[in-house]
Scaffold this active site. Structure first.
Site, short mmCIF file in Angstrom:
data_model
loop_
_atom_site.label_atom_id
_atom_site.label_comp_id
_atom_site.label_asym_id
_atom_site.label_seq_id
_atom_site.Cartn_x
_atom_site.Cartn_y
_atom_site.Cartn_z
N PHE A 1 -4.71 2.42 14.73
CA PHE A 1 -5.02 3.45 13.73
C PHE A 1 -6.07 2.90 12.77
O PHE A 1 -6.08 1.71 12.46
CB PHE A 1 -3.76 3.83 12.94
CG PHE A 1 -2.98 4.97 13.57
CD1 PHE A 1 -2.93 6.21 12.96
CD2 PHE A 1 -2.32 4.78 14.77
CE1 PHE A 1 -2.23 7.25 13.54
CE2 PHE A 1 -1.61 5.81 15.35
CZ PHE A 1 -1.56 7.06 14.73
N ASN B 1 0.83 -1.19 0.00
CA ASN B 1 0.00 0.00 0.00
C ASN B 1 0.87 1.25 0.00
O ASN B 1 2.10 1.15 -0.04
CB ASN B 1 -0.96 -0.01 1.20
CG ASN B 1 -0.22 -0.12 2.52
OD1 ASN B 1 0.53 0.76 2.90
ND2 ASN B 1 -0.41 -1.25 3.22
N PRO C 1 -2.16 -12.20 9.61
CA PRO C 1 -2.46 -12.09 11.04
C PRO C 1 -2.86 -10.67 11.39
O PRO C 1 -2.36 -9.71 10.80
CB PRO C 1 -1.14 -12.49 11.72
CG PRO C 1 -0.08 -12.26 10.68
CD PRO C 1 -0.74 -12.56 9.37
N ASP C 2 -3.78 -10.53 12.33
CA ASP C 2 -4.24 -9.22 12.79
C ASP C 2 -3.38 -8.82 13.98
O ASP C 2 -3.60 -9.26 15.11
CB ASP C 2 -5.72 -9.31 13.19
CG ASP C 2 -6.33 -7.95 13.45
OD1 ASP C 2 -5.62 -7.09 14.00
OD2 ASP C 2 -7.51 -7.75 13.10
#
Length: 410
Positions: A332, A217, A312-313
């Site tokens: 965030f 990103n 994974p978070d």
């Protein structure tokens, strides 16, 4: 009670159409108990009069470096050092350029050079002037010298152009000043986070598709790096787990470089335990289930099918730890729509203590930029919108918030 109460504010007004906003700004400062002494540049007097400012401030307005009477009663050294805050609003490109380069050819620029306080600038100028490389170099020099920059905001200019350069509104200036006072407060310990340990994630992750391609990103890592720097400056032992960025390591911070989300989570786990965890990284939600060992070639059947699996978070993993969870977990939320609702839902889903939300829609230019406008949301559902500011100033305010919340939990 506002923390501006009883503060002596030296307000320097430079020339620009936005000078009309200083009339309301003086009134707002007085409402909060501040004492305001104003200095007008020669150009500022083309937009507002000394009489109008004096009527609102209740004090004499200064404009002449070579007034012998003023030099006898209150020399420019005393004028610059007898105040708690030095505020330049509006701050033109010209005055900031002179301040950045140490020039002192009128009362305003002399005061900025003679003050022992870190001035606070509220820029106002044409969008092309603001984005010009010379102005941005001057901004960097002022910030490096410890100055704070509040704004500018995006919007339509008096000249008809649109973009960043508008002076932020007086109430936003007030909010910014109150945040800076909280961060700089002489009543606070010099190192309010001394003895604390912080982990910050920053930047993007890169999830390989094959040896030359990846999913990623636009995150620059600037906000996360600024937060790590601010926490370290506040005394915290700080570990920065960083995705691939083009930034210098912050002073006093241990940097752990990683590429993928899996590597980032492993590095965070290795850095625990900690008192503070700030998940500022823009972690890719998905990765290729199987990354190719060779470059994927074009074939006769069109684009290849890439099977994706969830990453994974990291925020949820740390926030929901049964043992060893950091005392304060901050996430965030980068959103393109329904900013507050989506951020509140994320806070509940991840079970963190605070969410810092920002609008990253195409028109906001947050990714890669130096400015940020955030909304801070806590578990109780309260949402506080902070005025647009440089990412370094946002980080300083976050560090002050962290210190306050940890004190509350003590």
């Amino acid at each position: 009670m506002s923390n501006l109460s009883g503060k002596h504010v030296l307000l320097i007004v430079s020339g620009g159409i936005a000078a009309y906003k200083t009339l309301d700004l003086v009134r707002r400062l007085r409402e909060r108990g501040a004492n305001v002494t104003a200095v007008l540049t020669k150009a500022a007097k083309q937009f507002v009069t000394p009489l109008s400012i004096a009527s609102l401030s209740g004090r004499k307005v200064y404009d002449d470096l070579f007034s012998l009477t003023d030099e006898t009663e209150m020399g420019h050294i005393q004028l610059s050092r007898g105040s708690d805050l030095v505020l330049v609003a509006p701050a033109t490109a010209d005055l900031m350029a002179r301040a950045a380069n140490g020039l002192a050819d009128d009362l305003a620029s002399t005061l900025l050079l003679a003050t022992d306080k870190a001035p606070i600038f509220v820029p106002a100028m044409n969008v092309r002037m603001w984005t010009h490389p010379a102005t941005q170099r001057n901004m960097s020099a002022l910030r490096a010298a410890g100055c704070a920059i509040l704004g500018p905001a995006d919007g339509e200019m008096a000249c008809g152009e649109f973009g960043p350069g508008r002076m932020i509104e007086p109430l936003d200036v007030i909010a910014g000043l109150e945040g800076l006072i909280a961060a700089r407060s002489d009543a606070s310990p010099a190192k309010p986070l001394a003895g604390r340990r912080a982990i910050v994630t920053a930047g993007p992750t890169r999830e390989p598709i094959d040896p030359v391609r990846y999913i990623s990103n636009k995150s620059s890592g600037k906000q996360g790096y600024a937060i790590a720097s601010a926490l370290a400056a506040a005394g915290a032992e700080t570990v920065l787990v960083s995705g691939p960025v083009d930034l210098r390591p912050p002073a006093g911070v241990t940097v752990k470089p990683v590429e993928s989300a899996v590597e980032m989570l492993d590095a965070v786990r290795a850095a625990l335990p900690a008192d503070i965890f700030v998940a500022a990284a823009a972690v890719a939600d998905w990765r290729a289930k199987t990354a190719g060992l060779q470059k994927t070639k074009k074939g006769p059947d069109g684009p290849p099918t890439i099977e994706l699996v969830e990453n994974p978070d990291i925020l949820a993993t740390v926030s929901q730890m049964r043992t060893g969870r950091p005392t304060l977990v901050i996430g965030f939320a980068a959103e393109t729509e329904n900013l507050i609702a989506n951020a509140q839902a994320k806070l509940a889903r991840k079970q963190c203590d605070i969410i810092v939300a920002n609008d990253v829609g195409a028109e906001q230019a947050i990714f890669g930029g130096d400015l940020n406008r955030v909304v801070v949301i806590d578990k109780g559902g309260a949402a506080e919108a902070w005025p647009q500011a440089n990412k370094a100033d946002v980080a300083t305010r976050i560090a002050a918030l962290v210190a306050t919340r940890l004190d509350d939990k003590a």
